[in-house]
Design a protein around this motif. Structure first.
Motif, PDB file in Angstrom:
ATOM      1  N   ALA A 188       6.984  11.792   6.382  1.00 37.79           N
ATOM      2  CA  ALA A 188       5.878  11.214   5.907  1.00 37.79           C
ATOM      3  C   ALA A 188       5.252  12.399   5.766  1.00 37.79           C
ATOM      4  N   LEU A 189       4.862  12.692   6.773  1.00 37.27           N
ATOM      5  CA  LEU A 189       3.135  13.649   6.190  1.00 37.27           C
ATOM      6  C   LEU A 189       3.997  14.523   5.648  1.00 37.27           C
ATOM      7  N   GLU A 190       4.887  15.914   5.874  1.00 36.60           N
ATOM      8  CA  GLU A 190       5.235  16.035   5.283  1.00 36.60           C
ATOM      9  C   GLU A 190       5.187  16.523   3.839  1.00 36.60           C
ATOM     10  N   SER A 191       6.625  14.785   3.726  1.00 32.95           N
ATOM     11  CA  SER A 191       6.546  14.748   2.353  1.00 32.95           C
ATOM     12  C   SER A 191       4.816  14.721   1.542  1.00 32.95           C
ATOM     13  N   VAL A 192       4.251  13.787   1.707  1.00 35.07           N
ATOM     14  CA  VAL A 192       2.534  13.924   1.462  1.00 35.07           C
ATOM     15  C   VAL A 192       2.206  15.341   1.094  1.00 35.07           C
ATOM     16  N   LEU A 193       2.659  16.090   2.450  1.00 34.68           N
ATOM     17  CA  LEU A 193       1.576  17.017   1.436  1.00 34.68           C
ATOM     18  C   LEU A 193       2.258  18.529   1.026  1.00 34.68           C
ATOM     19  N   VAL A 194       3.641  18.145   0.781  1.00 35.72           N
ATOM     20  CA  VAL A 194       4.631  18.546  -0.442  1.00 35.72           C
ATOM     21  C   VAL A 194       4.386  18.419  -1.976  1.00 35.72           C
ATOM     22  N   GLY A 254       0.581  -1.646  -0.375  1.00 31.95           N
ATOM     23  CA  GLY A 254       0.302   0.133   0.198  1.00 31.95           C
ATOM     24  C   GLY A 254       1.086   0.912  -0.179  1.00 31.95           C
ATOM     25  N   LEU A 255       2.301   1.149   0.692  1.00 35.53           N
ATOM     26  CA  LEU A 255       3.191   2.648   0.624  1.00 35.53           C
ATOM     27  C   LEU A 255       3.756   3.048  -0.793  1.00 35.53           C
ATOM     28  N   PHE A 256       3.775   2.251  -1.328  1.00 34.19           N
ATOM     29  CA  PHE A 256       4.688   1.658  -2.227  1.00 34.19           C
ATOM     30  C   PHE A 256       3.826   2.610  -3.067  1.00 34.19           C
ATOM     31  N   LEU A 257       2.383   1.898  -3.885  1.00 35.67           N
ATOM     32  CA  LEU A 257       1.357   2.045  -4.672  1.00 35.67           C
ATOM     33  C   LEU A 257       0.811   3.503  -4.239  1.00 35.67           C
ATOM     34  N   GLY A 258       0.398   3.513  -2.778  1.00 30.41           N
ATOM     35  CA  GLY A 258       0.425   5.033  -2.654  1.00 30.41           C
ATOM     36  C   GLY A 258       1.393   5.776  -2.875  1.00 30.41           C
ATOM     37  N   THR A 259       2.679   5.926  -2.939  1.00 36.50           N
ATOM     38  CA  THR A 259       3.943   6.874  -2.718  1.00 36.50           C
ATOM     39  C   THR A 259       3.848   6.216  -4.793  1.00 36.50           C
ATOM     40  N   TRP A 308      10.920  14.245  -1.642  1.00 37.32           N
ATOM     41  CA  TRP A 308      10.096  13.921  -0.711  1.00 37.32           C
ATOM     42  C   TRP A 308       9.379  12.426  -1.490  1.00 37.32           C
ATOM     43  N   VAL A 309       9.693  11.718  -2.479  1.00 28.63           N
ATOM     44  CA  VAL A 309       8.923  10.743  -2.493  1.00 28.63           C
ATOM     45  C   VAL A 309      10.549  10.085  -2.212  1.00 28.63           C
ATOM     46  N   LYS A 310      11.094   9.840  -1.991  1.00 24.35           N
ATOM     47  CA  LYS A 310      11.890   9.019  -1.085  1.00 24.35           C
ATOM     48  C   LYS A 310      11.692   8.959   0.308  1.00 24.35           C
ATOM     49  N   SER A 311      11.431  10.255   0.917  1.00 23.49           N
ATOM     50  CA  SER A 311      11.317  10.332   1.953  1.00 23.49           C
ATOM     51  C   SER A 311      10.410   9.354   2.909  1.00 23.49           C
ATOM     52  N   LEU A 312       9.476   9.014   1.746  1.00 26.48           N
ATOM     53  CA  LEU A 312       8.182   7.626   1.628  1.00 26.48           C
ATOM     54  C   LEU A 312       8.086   6.581   1.724  1.00 26.48           C
TER      55      LEU A 312
END
Lengths: 308, 264
Positions: B231-237, B150-155, B207-211
Motif C-alpha cells: 500500500a505505501l509503495e502504491s501511494v508513493l508511486v 476513507g480508503l475508497f475516497l482517498g484512493t 497501483w490504484v487496485k493495490s490500494l
C-alpha cells in the motif's frame, strides 16, 4: 524616433506556408496602420509581436526585450486578437475582471479597471450576461476591452473593426485616435484602406509576407490613385452614358457589357472620375442602378504596385 | 504559508472552477456519475422485495461498482477534464487571453489543473458516497465501514490526480488527445494489467487496485495475476507519478508554440 517595436530580418513560416519573410521594421509612438490584403502576414506579425508565436528567423523586440516567453512584458502590452474567441460560460464582467486580476490589480482596483474598460466599449449594460449571448460585434468590443483595461503603453489591434456596427466603428476609431494622442503606441491592422486612413497617416503596407512600403499615407495614396481603375456602371442607357463620358480627360477606355445593360470605364484618375460621373448623372437625369469598382480592393492595388 | 488572494494560480483556479460548474460538460458528467447510484438503489430495491440477498448486494458493490468507478468513471472523467485544460483553450482560441497577461504559463496550467481536479473529484465523490451509503445502509454503525469509505475516497483522489495529470500533459502535447487517452485507458490499461511479470506496473490502474481490498471470488473484476504492490509503495508511486506528469505538462506547455488557426 525611439523605436518601441523593432523587427530585424524577421521571418516566420508554418510548414511550407510562408507567414512573413525578412521583415525589418521600427515602430515608434503614435498610431501605425498595418495594411494588407487577407493572408498578407499582418496577423502573423502581430502574433509574434504579442508573444504568441516564435520567430523562425530574425528577432523582434518590444521596449528592447524579446517578447516570446517574457510574461513580465505584458504589463506594458495590450493585444486584441482577430479571431472570435471567448469563454462562452463567463459573463462579460467576469471575463474582464479575471484579466484585470491577472494583470495584478486586486479587489476594488480590479473592479474599477474592469468597469472602466467595459464602459469604454459600451458593454456596461450587458456586463452580467454570459458571453455566449453576445452578438459578434459585442464580442469584438469585449476583446477590445480586454486589450485596453490595463492601459498598456503598446496596444496592438488585429482587425478591430471587423463585425462592428457603424456607430461603434466610428467610436472605436475615435478611441484609437485618442489613445494615440496620449503618446502611446498603437498598431492597428486592417485590409480596408479607408479604415486605416481615418485613424492615422503612418502606414505600413504588407503583402505576401513582406513589408512593401512604409511611410506617410498620402504618398501611398498617390501610388494607389495612379493605379488604373475599372468602374462598372449598370444602367438602362449604356450608350447614351458612354457618349457623354467619352470626351472626359479622365477616361482611357470604355467597354460595354454583353447584356447591353451596363458599361465598364477604365480610368487612371479614380477620384476626379467619380466626381465627374456624379455630376454628369445629376445633370443628365440618367439613372445608374449600380456603380462598382471591381478592382477597388487592396489585392488588386497590391498586384498593380508589385507589377503583376 | 498560505497562497495570497491575488496569486495567479488562485485567481485562475477560482475562475475556472466556477465557470466549470456551469459548463455543459460538467452537467453531462454529473448525470454519468449518477448512473452507479441508480444501479445501487435498484439493487437495494431488489433486495427489499426479496429478489436478491443482502450478500448479493454487497458483492455487487465490491465486484461491479468498484470496477465501474476505478476502471471506467475515474479514468474517463480525468481524461475529459484533464485533456480539456489546454485543448479547450486551443479549440476555442482563448489561449491568447491567458498568454498575454503577466502570468507564467505554469501558473495558468496549475490553476486550471486544480480547478479541473476539484470538479472531477466532486462528481466522483458525490456519486461514490451515495453508492457506498446505499450499499452499507445496514452497517453504518460499524467503524470498519467508515474506514473502508476513507480508503475508497482517498484512493479515488489519488487516482484522479494521477490520471488528470497524465491527461493534462497529453492535452498540452497534442491537440486531439481524447482518442489517445481512450486508447490508454481501454487499451493499454485494460490489457497490460493482466500481463504476467512486472509489465502491469506500467499502468496506473495496478497501483490504484493495490490500494483496494481484493474481494473474494474467482471472477472478480479486481483479481490480479500477481500479488498487489504494498500500500505505501502504491501511494508513493501514485503521488510521484502525479507530480511527474504535472511537471511534464508544465514543461510542454511552457515550451510548445501553439498555433491557433487564421494565421495570415
Amino acid at each position: 524616433m525611439t523605436a518601441v517595436l523593432r523587427a530585424e530580418k524577421l521571418s516566420k513560416w508554418y510548414g511550407n506556408i510562408l507567414g512573413i519573410s525578412d521583415i525589418n521594421l521600427e515602430i515608434g509612438s503614435g498610431i501605425t496602420g498595418l495594411l494588407g490584403p487577407n493572408g498578407a502576414g499582418k496577423s502573423t506579425f502581430l502574433k509574434i509581436a504579442a508573444g504568441q508565436l516564435k520567430p523562425k528567423l530574425g528577432a523582434l523586440t518590444v521596449f528592447g526585450e524579446a517578447v516570446y516567453g517574457n510574461p513580465r512584458l505584458f504589463r506594458r502590452i495590450g493585444f486584441c486578437p482577430e479571431h472570435d474567441s471567448a469563454y462562452a460560460e463567463m459573463s462579460g464582467r467576469g471575463f474582464i475582471l479575471l484579466l484585470a486580476r491577472l494583470h495584478g490589480f486586486a479587489g476594488a482596483a480590479a473592479a474599477a479597471k474592469a468597469e472602466k474598460a467595459l464602459a469604454t466599449v459600451g458593454l456596461l449594460d450587458s456586463q452580467e450576461r454570459a458571453i455566449k449571448g453576445y452578438s459578434f460585434g459585442m464580442r469584438q468590443r469585449l476583446r477590445l476591452a480586454s486589450s485596453i483595461l490595463h492601459e498598456p503603453e503598446l496596444l496592438m489591434l488585429d482587425e478591430p473593426l471587423r463585425g462592428v456596427d457603424p456607430v461603434w466603428r466610428i467610436r472605436i476609431m475615435q478611441l484609437i485616435k485618442d489613445y494615440g494622442k496620449l503618446g502611446r503606441t498603437v498598431i492597428v491592422s486592417s485590409h480596408i484602406l479607408p479604415e486605416i486612413e481615418a485613424m492615422t497617416n503612418e502606414i505600413v503596407l504588407i503583402h505576401q509576407g513582406k513589408i512593401f512600403a512604409k511611410g506617410d499615407i498620402h504618398r501611398i495614396r498617390g501610388l494607389i490613385d495612379s493605379h488604373p481603375h475599372q468602374v462598372s456602371i449598370r444602367t438602362a442607357q449604356p450608350r447614351q452614358l458612354a457618349a457623354r463620358l467619352i470626351g472626359s480627360e479622365f477616361i482611357s477606355g470604355i467597354e460595354f457589357a454583353a447584356d447591353n445593360r451596363g458599361l465598364t470605364v477604365h480610368t487612371n484618375q479614380r477620384d476626379p472620375f467619380f466626381t465627374a460621373l456624379m455630376g454628369l448623372l445629376a445633370e443628365s437625369g440618367m439613372e445608374a442602378d449600380e456603380i462598382t469598382s471591381p478592382d477597388d480592393n487592396l489585392q488588386a492595388v497590391f498586384d498593380y504596385l508589385i507589377g503583376k | 504559508m498560505t497562497m495570497k488572494d491575488n496569486h495567479p494560480i488562485r485567481i485562475l483556479f477560482g475562475s475556472f472552477f466556477s465557470s466549470g460548474l456551469r459548463a455543459k460538460r460538467t452537467r453531462v458528467f454529473m448525470l454519468l456519475a449518477m448512473v452507479p447510484v441508480l444501479l445501487m438503489l435498484a439493487a437495494r430495491v431488489m433486495q427489499g422485495v426479496g429478489t436478491v440477498s443482502a450478500g448479493d448486494v454487497a458483492g455487487f458493490f465490491s465486484h461491479f461498482m468498484l470496477s465501474l468507478y476505478f476502471q471506467l468513471l475515474i479514468p474517463v472523467l480525468a481524461l475529459f477534464f484533464g485533456s480539456s485544460i489546454v485543448n479547450d483553450e486551443l479549440d476555442n482560441k482563448t489561449l491568447v487571453y491567458l498568454t498575454t497577461v503577466p502570468v507564467r504559463r505554469r501558473s495558468v496550467l496549475l490553476g486550471k489543473y486544480l480547478a479541473a481536479l476539484l470538479l472531477a473529484a466532486l462528481l466522483i465523490i458525490a456519486g461514490f458516497l451515495l453508492c457506498f451509503l446505499a450499499a452499507s445502509l445496514t452497517r453504518l454503525g460499524d467503524a470498519a465501514v467508515w474506514e473502508e469509505l476513507g480508503l475508497f475516497l482517498g484512493t479515488s483522489l489519488l487516482a484522479l490526480s494521477c490520471y488528470s495529470a497524465l491527461f493534462t500533459a497529453l492535452g498540452a502535447f497534442m491537440k486531439k488527445s481524447i482518442l489517445s487517452g481512450l486508447f490508454f485507458v481501454f487499451g493499454w490499461e485494460s490489457v497490460v494489467q493482466y500481463f504476467p511479470g512486472v509489465t502491469q506496473k506500467f499502468t496506473i490502474v495496478h497501483w490504484v487496485k493495490s490500494l483496494l481490498p481484493i474481494p473474494p471470488g474467482q471472477n472478480s473484476f479486481l483479481s490480479f495475476q500477481l500479488q498487489p504492490s504494498p500500500a505505501l509503495e502504491s501511494v508513493l508511486v501514485l503521488l510521484a507519478a502525479s507530480l511527474l506528469f504535472l511537471y511534464l505538462a508544465i514543461f510542454i506547455f511552457e515550451r510548445k508554440e501553439y498555433i491557433l488557426s487564421d494565421n495570415a
